[in-house]
Write an enzyme that holds these catalytic residues in place. Structure first.
Site, short mmCIF file in Angstrom:
data_model
loop_
_atom_site.label_atom_id
_atom_site.label_comp_id
_atom_site.label_asym_id
_atom_site.label_seq_id
_atom_site.Cartn_x
_atom_site.Cartn_y
_atom_site.Cartn_z
N CYS A 1 0.81 -1.21 0.00
CA CYS A 1 0.00 0.00 0.00
C CYS A 1 0.86 1.28 0.00
CB CYS A 1 -0.98 -0.05 1.17
SG CYS A 1 -2.40 1.05 1.02
N HIS A 2 0.78 2.08 1.05
CA HIS A 2 1.56 3.32 1.16
C HIS A 2 2.94 3.08 1.77
CE1 HIS A 2 -2.45 5.03 0.58
NE2 HIS A 2 -1.86 6.15 0.23
#
Length: 182
Positions: free
Chosen positions: A110-111
């Site tokens: 994800c991030h």
């Protein structure tokens, strides 16, 4: 499969997407590995379900007092705030970079790649992430790929990456396989 393998999970004091912590953790433990929660402080960490507070988790080790020497692999969960906090903490960034320096495998979702960008370990690697990180990854010299899971076996360290919680089944299976081979 991961018997006796020690896997660090690095998270900030708050902002980790809970499922991106708990599902890989479960996969590591079910494969026989030993999961350890590392953070930038000693207080329990606050996980989130998107923007809503979820559970808290006890910290096992503090990044400033911990070394990659103590582990066989690293997992970097996402959540928008989590990697943003981590990339501003020098000890956390140093901890992440040391896995690459020592050629130990790293998995990120994800991030989470924001921390990798700060550690300057993206250059020359294929990686996926949440789509909003595409420009950051490219600016850091990485090749962003839109795929469920990407394994980049650049030396010295293998990097496993995924985009989002929907990719967790493939991410977890792949990180266990890569950590086993390492």
């Amino acid at each position: 499969m991961l018997t006796d393998r020690r896997v660090a999970f690095l998270v900030a004091p708050e902002g980790t997407e809970q499922v991106e912590l708990t599902e890989p953790w479960k996969a590591v433990e079910e494969a026989g590995g030993k999961a350890t929660l590392v953070s930038t402080g000693k207080d329990p960490v606050q996980a989130f379900h998107h923007l809503d507070k979820a559970d808290t988790f006890a910290v096992d080790r503090v990044a400033s007092d911990t070394s990659a020497d103590d582990f066989d692999a690293l997992v970097l969960p996402g959540g928008v705030a989590n990697p943003d906090f981590l990339r501003m903490d020098k000890s956390a960034v140093r901890f992440v970079k040391s896995f690459f320096d020592q050629g130990k495998p790293v998995a990120v979702i994800c991030h989470g790649p924001w921390t990798l960008v700060e550690a300057d370990v993206v250059r020359g690697r294929q990686i996926t992430s949440w789509p909003s990180l595409k420009t950051d990854i490219r600016n850091a010299g990485g090749e962003w790929v839109d795929a469920e899971v990407v394994v980049c076996e650049s030396r010295p360290a293998t990097l496993v990456s995924s985009r989002k919680p929907d990719d967790l089944p493939a991410f977890c299976k792949t990180l266990v396989d890569v950590f086993h081979r390492a």
